[in-house]
Design an enzyme around this catalytic site. Structure first.
Site, PDB file in Angstrom:
ATOM      1  N   ARG A  32       7.797  -2.138  -7.825  1.00 27.50           N
ATOM      2  CA  ARG A  32       8.525  -3.406  -7.865  1.00 27.50           C
ATOM      3  C   ARG A  32       8.242  -4.139  -9.167  1.00 27.50           C
ATOM      4  O   ARG A  32       9.063  -4.130 -10.079  1.00 27.50           O
ATOM      5  CB  ARG A  32       8.156  -4.263  -6.644  1.00 27.50           C
ATOM      6  CG  ARG A  32       9.038  -5.485  -6.455  1.00 27.50           C
ATOM      7  CD  ARG A  32       8.530  -6.347  -5.317  1.00 27.50           C
ATOM      8  NE  ARG A  32       7.214  -6.899  -5.576  1.00 27.50           N
ATOM      9  CZ  ARG A  32       6.999  -8.089  -6.144  1.00 27.50           C
ATOM     10  NH1 ARG A  32       8.009  -8.851  -6.483  1.00 27.50           N
ATOM     11  NH2 ARG A  32       5.763  -8.521  -6.364  1.00 27.50           N
ATOM     12  N   GLY A  70      -1.908  -0.815  -4.216  1.00 28.33           N
ATOM     13  CA  GLY A  70      -2.029   0.108  -5.333  1.00 28.33           C
ATOM     14  C   GLY A  70      -2.212   1.561  -4.915  1.00 28.33           C
ATOM     15  O   GLY A  70      -2.695   2.380  -5.703  1.00 28.33           O
ATOM     16  N   TYR A  74      -7.158  -3.384  -7.721  1.00 27.11           N
ATOM     17  CA  TYR A  74      -5.903  -3.278  -8.471  1.00 27.11           C
ATOM     18  C   TYR A  74      -6.015  -4.020  -9.802  1.00 27.11           C
ATOM     19  O   TYR A  74      -5.652  -3.490 -10.857  1.00 27.11           O
ATOM     20  CB  TYR A  74      -4.789  -3.886  -7.610  1.00 27.11           C
ATOM     21  CG  TYR A  74      -3.400  -3.782  -8.186  1.00 27.11           C
ATOM     22  CD1 TYR A  74      -2.597  -2.677  -7.904  1.00 27.11           C
ATOM     23  CD2 TYR A  74      -2.883  -4.794  -8.995  1.00 27.11           C
ATOM     24  CE1 TYR A  74      -1.312  -2.588  -8.425  1.00 27.11           C
ATOM     25  CE2 TYR A  74      -1.606  -4.713  -9.518  1.00 27.11           C
ATOM     26  CZ  TYR A  74      -0.825  -3.613  -9.223  1.00 27.11           C
ATOM     27  OH  TYR A  74       0.447  -3.524  -9.742  1.00 27.11           O
ATOM     28  N   ARG A 114      -6.802  -5.361  -3.371  1.00 28.19           N
ATOM     29  CA  ARG A 114      -6.076  -6.238  -4.282  1.00 28.19           C
ATOM     30  C   ARG A 114      -6.169  -7.665  -3.781  1.00 28.19           C
ATOM     31  O   ARG A 114      -6.447  -7.893  -2.591  1.00 28.19           O
ATOM     32  CB  ARG A 114      -4.614  -5.767  -4.248  1.00 28.19           C
ATOM     33  CG  ARG A 114      -3.680  -6.421  -5.204  1.00 28.19           C
ATOM     34  CD  ARG A 114      -2.273  -5.883  -4.993  1.00 28.19           C
ATOM     35  NE  ARG A 114      -1.414  -6.255  -6.102  1.00 28.19           N
ATOM     36  CZ  ARG A 114      -0.113  -6.007  -6.169  1.00 28.19           C
ATOM     37  NH1 ARG A 114       0.491  -5.358  -5.178  1.00 28.19           N
ATOM     38  NH2 ARG A 114       0.588  -6.395  -7.203  1.00 28.19           N
ATOM     39  N   THR A 140       0.035   3.909  -4.468  1.00 28.43           N
ATOM     40  CA  THR A 140       0.858   4.808  -5.282  1.00 28.43           C
ATOM     41  C   THR A 140       0.186   5.063  -6.630  1.00 28.43           C
ATOM     42  O   THR A 140       0.126   6.203  -7.111  1.00 28.43           O
ATOM     43  CB  THR A 140       2.247   4.184  -5.513  1.00 28.43           C
ATOM     44  OG1 THR A 140       2.753   3.694  -4.255  1.00 28.43           O
ATOM     45  CG2 THR A 140       3.214   5.187  -6.100  1.00 28.43           C
ATOM     46  N   TRP A 141      -0.327   4.002  -7.194  1.00 29.39           N
ATOM     47  CA  TRP A 141      -1.003   4.071  -8.495  1.00 29.39           C
ATOM     48  C   TRP A 141      -2.281   4.905  -8.394  1.00 29.39           C
ATOM     49  O   TRP A 141      -2.544   5.787  -9.219  1.00 29.39           O
ATOM     50  CB  TRP A 141      -1.321   2.654  -8.961  1.00 29.39           C
ATOM     51  CG  TRP A 141      -1.619   2.492 -10.408  1.00 29.39           C
ATOM     52  CD1 TRP A 141      -1.511   3.441 -11.394  1.00 29.39           C
ATOM     53  CD2 TRP A 141      -2.073   1.298 -11.037  1.00 29.39           C
ATOM     54  NE1 TRP A 141      -1.881   2.892 -12.601  1.00 29.39           N
ATOM     55  CE2 TRP A 141      -2.227   1.581 -12.415  1.00 29.39           C
ATOM     56  CE3 TRP A 141      -2.364   0.010 -10.571  1.00 29.39           C
ATOM     57  CZ2 TRP A 141      -2.661   0.623 -13.331  1.00 29.39           C
ATOM     58  CZ3 TRP A 141      -2.791  -0.947 -11.488  1.00 29.39           C
ATOM     59  CH2 TRP A 141      -2.928  -0.643 -12.843  1.00 29.39           C
ATOM     60  N   GLY A 179       4.500  -4.709 -10.352  1.00 31.21           N
ATOM     61  CA  GLY A 179       3.305  -4.102 -10.927  1.00 31.21           C
ATOM     62  C   GLY A 179       2.437  -5.029 -11.752  1.00 31.21           C
ATOM     63  O   GLY A 179       1.896  -4.621 -12.771  1.00 31.21           O
ATOM     64  N   HIS A 212      -4.495   4.906   5.009  1.00 33.40           N
ATOM     65  CA  HIS A 212      -4.702   3.459   5.138  1.00 33.40           C
ATOM     66  C   HIS A 212      -5.691   3.164   6.272  1.00 33.40           C
ATOM     67  O   HIS A 212      -5.945   2.004   6.596  1.00 33.40           O
ATOM     68  CB  HIS A 212      -3.398   2.734   5.482  1.00 33.40           C
ATOM     69  CG  HIS A 212      -2.378   2.696   4.380  1.00 33.40           C
ATOM     70  ND1 HIS A 212      -2.711   2.601   3.056  1.00 33.40           N
ATOM     71  CD2 HIS A 212      -1.019   2.712   4.429  1.00 33.40           C
ATOM     72  CE1 HIS A 212      -1.595   2.575   2.324  1.00 33.40           C
ATOM     73  NE2 HIS A 212      -0.559   2.642   3.131  1.00 33.40           N
ATOM     74  N   LYS A 236       0.042  -1.704   0.133  1.00 32.97           N
ATOM     75  CA  LYS A 236       0.581  -2.569  -0.927  1.00 32.97           C
ATOM     76  C   LYS A 236      -0.483  -3.065  -1.897  1.00 32.97           C
ATOM     77  O   LYS A 236      -0.329  -4.114  -2.539  1.00 32.97           O
ATOM     78  CB  LYS A 236       1.360  -3.771  -0.350  1.00 32.97           C
ATOM     79  CG  LYS A 236       2.380  -3.462   0.703  1.00 32.97           C
ATOM     80  CD  LYS A 236       3.111  -2.175   0.483  1.00 32.97           C
ATOM     81  CE  LYS A 236       4.009  -2.166  -0.721  1.00 32.97           C
ATOM     82  NZ  LYS A 236       4.547  -0.760  -0.921  1.00 32.97           N
TER      83      LYS A 236
HETATM   84  P1  A3P Z   1       4.235  -5.210  -6.407  1.00 31.06           P
HETATM   85  O1  A3P Z   1       5.084  -5.248  -5.185  1.00 31.06           O
HETATM   86  O2  A3P Z   1       3.396  -6.431  -6.552  1.00 31.06           O
HETATM   87  O3  A3P Z   1       5.011  -4.908  -7.651  1.00 31.06           O
HETATM   88  P2  A3P Z   1       1.317   0.559  -2.675  1.00 31.06           P
HETATM   89  O4  A3P Z   1       1.449   1.672  -3.649  1.00 31.06           O
HETATM   90  O5  A3P Z   1      -0.041   0.448  -2.054  1.00 31.06           O
HETATM   91  O6  A3P Z   1       2.427   0.540  -1.694  1.00 31.06           O
HETATM   92  O7  A3P Z   1       1.410  -0.786  -3.538  1.00 31.06           O
HETATM   93  C1  A3P Z   1       2.613  -1.107  -4.171  1.00 31.06           C
HETATM   94  C2  A3P Z   1       2.311  -2.061  -5.302  1.00 31.06           C
HETATM   95  O8  A3P Z   1       1.754  -1.338  -6.399  1.00 31.06           O
HETATM   96  C3  A3P Z   1       3.583  -2.693  -5.808  1.00 31.06           C
HETATM   97  O9  A3P Z   1       3.191  -4.002  -6.258  1.00 31.06           O
HETATM   98  C4  A3P Z   1       3.960  -1.765  -6.940  1.00 31.06           C
HETATM   99  O10 A3P Z   1       4.834  -2.327  -7.874  1.00 31.06           O
HETATM  100  C5  A3P Z   1       2.607  -1.471  -7.538  1.00 31.06           C
HETATM  101  N1  A3P Z   1       2.554  -0.240  -8.310  1.00 31.06           N
HETATM  102  C6  A3P Z   1       3.094   0.962  -8.012  1.00 31.06           C
HETATM  103  N2  A3P Z   1       2.865   1.854  -8.972  1.00 31.06           N
HETATM  104  C7  A3P Z   1       2.141   1.218  -9.927  1.00 31.06           C
HETATM  105  C8  A3P Z   1       1.599   1.613 -11.197  1.00 31.06           C
HETATM  106  N3  A3P Z   1       1.781   2.849 -11.662  1.00 31.06           N
HETATM  107  N4  A3P Z   1       0.936   0.687 -11.897  1.00 31.06           N
HETATM  108  C9  A3P Z   1       0.775  -0.567 -11.437  1.00 31.06           C
HETATM  109  N5  A3P Z   1       1.258  -0.995 -10.257  1.00 31.06           N
HETATM  110  C10 A3P Z   1       1.942  -0.122  -9.505  1.00 31.06           C
END
Ligand code: A3P
Length: 315
Positions: free
Chosen positions: A281, A67, A212, A150, A69-70, A283, A127, A65
Site C-alpha cells: 500500500r 511487515g 518494521y 510495528r 510480506t517484507w 510502506g 501469525h 500488517k
Molecule cells: P501499509 O498498509 O502501511 O502500507 P503485512 O505484509 O504484514 O501484511 O504488512 C503490510 C504492510 O507492509 C503494508 O503497510 C505494506 O505496504 C507494507 N509493505 C509490504 N511490503 C513492503 C516492503 N517491501 N517494504 C516496506 N513495507 C512493505
C-alpha cells in the site's frame, strides 16, 4: 475416492464451536487467550498438534500488517542470495507469499504434506502467537524464530485499508476499538508482541525481534546482516565487499516490489484470496497521522504503554 486425513475444520470443528465467539470484520474465536480468526482456528490447532519441526527450520512470525510480506522477502532473498544472479531472482517473478508458506493456510487447507516436501533449511511463516506455537518449536532444541512488529497505530491503519478491500463499509473506529479491547484478529496485540519480546530476551539465540520501523531507512542493512547471521548464513567478507547486503535490501525495497508485475496482479493466500497489490500500500512509518485524530492516537499509545510497562519494551 482419494484417501485423505480429515481437514482440521472437521477434526476440530466441535472444539472450535465451543469457544467464545466475536462477530466482526473478521470473526474470531477465543483460544488460549487469543482471538484467532475463526477460519484459521482449526488449522492453528492442527499446527500445534501435528507440526514436526526440523532443527534448522526458521519460523518467520509476525503480527498481521506489521511487515510480514517484507520479512518474507528479506529472509528469502538473504537465504537464496548465492543461488541466483540479482537480476534473475525468483522474487522478481513470485510474490513473497508464494515462496514461503503461511502455516495457517497450509494446515487449514489440509496441505501440510507440502511442508514435508520442502528442502532444509525451511522458511515458514505464521501469525500464531508465541504462546500458542507448537511445543516442539519453542522447546530447547526447537526452531529459530524471527518476529516482526510495528507501531500499533500504523498496524491499525494498514489493517483498515486491507480489510476495506473485502468490506468497503468498514470504519476505522471499528478497527481501533478491536485493537483497544484486544479482540482484533490474533489479538490482544500487546500479548502477541510481548510473547515474542520476552522470548527474544530470554533466548536471544533462538528468537530475533525486529520492528518494521527499524528496517526502514539507513539501518536496513544492519538488520539484514543480523538476520542472516541469526539464520546461520552470515554474509562473508567477500559478499560484504561485493555489496550483497545492499542488493538484498534493494531487491526487497517497497518501491521495487510494488512495481513488479507479479505484485500488481492476481491473488495471494487461500483465505478470501487477497489481491496481491493489497500487500503493498504505502510502506512508510507514521501514516497513522493522516487517518487518526490525536485523541485516538493517544488512546492507543496509552493502552500499549500501560501493557508494556516494566517489560523493557518501548512502544
Ligand atoms: P501499509 O498498509 O502501511 O502500507 P503485512 O505484509 O504484514 O501484511 O504488512 C503490510 C504492510 O507492509 C503494508 O503497510 C505494506 O505496504 C507494507 N509493505 C509490504 N511490503 C513492503 C516492503 N517491501 N517494504 C516496506 N513495507 C512493505
Amino acid at each position: 475416492a482419494e484417501a485423505r486425513s480429515p481437514l482440521p475444520k472437521e477434526e476440530f470443528g466441535d472444539l472450535v464451536a465451543a469457544l467464545p465467539r466475536k462477530e466482526q470484520y473478521l470473526d474470531g474465536r477465543l483460544y488460549g487467550g487469543f482471538w484467532l480468526p475463526e477460519h484459521y482456528a482449526p488449522g492453528i490447532i492442527a499446527f500445534r498438534r501435528r507440526f514436526t519441526p526440523r532443527p534448522d527450520d526458521v519460523v518467520l512470525a509476525s503480527y498481521p500488517k506489521c511487515g510480514t510480506t517484507w520479512l518474507k522477502a528479506l529472509a528469502f532473498a538473504a537465504m537464496t542470495r548465492a543461488a541466483y544472479p540479482a537480476d534473475e531472482h525468483p522474487l522478481l517473478r513470485l510474490n513473497p507469499h508464494d515462496v514461503i508458506p503461511f502455516v495457517e493456510d497450509v494446515f487449514t487447507d489440509g496441505h501440510e504434506a507440502k511442508l514435508d516436501m520442502l528442502p532444509s533449511p525451511r522458511l515458514i511463516n505464521t501469525h500464531t502467537p508465541y504462546q500458542l506455537l507448537p511445543e516442539a518449536v519453542v522447546a530447547g532444541g526447537g526452531c529459530k524464530v524471527v518476529y516482526i512488529c510495528r507501531d500499533p497505530k500504523d498496524m491499525v491503519v494498514s489493517l483498515y485499508h486491507f480489510m476495506r478491500r473485502l468490506q468497503p463499509d468498514l470504519s476505522l473506529a471499528g478497527v481501533v476499538d478491536s485493537v483497544a479491547d484486544g479482540t482484533v484478529p490474533f489479538g490482544p496485540m500487546w500479548d502477541h508482541i510481548l510473547g515474542y519480546w520476552r522470548a527474544s530476551v530470554s533466548r536471544p539465540d533462538r528468537v530475533l525481534f525486529l520492528r518494521y520501523e527499524d528496517l526502514l531507512g539507513s539501518a536496513a542493512g544492519e538488520h539484514v546482516r543480523a538476520m542472516a547471521r541469526f539464520m546461520g548464513r552470515p554474509f562473508s567478507a567477500a559478499e560484504e565487499a561485493g555489496g550483497a547486503v545492499a542488493s538484498v535490501v534493494e531487491l526487497c525495497s517497497f518501491e521495487r516490489m510494488k512495481a513488479l508485475e507479479v505484485n500488481r496482479r492476481g491473488t495471494a493466500g487461500s483465505y478470501k484470496s487477497m489481491p496481491r497489490d493489497a500487500f503493498f500500500r504505502k510502506g512508510v512509518a507514521g501514516d497513522w497521522a493522516n487517518h487518526m485524530s490525536p485523541e485516538t492516537a493517544a488512546r492507543l499509545d496509552g493502552i500499549f504503554r500501560e501493557k508494556f510497562r516494566g517489560t523493557g519494551l518501548a512502544i
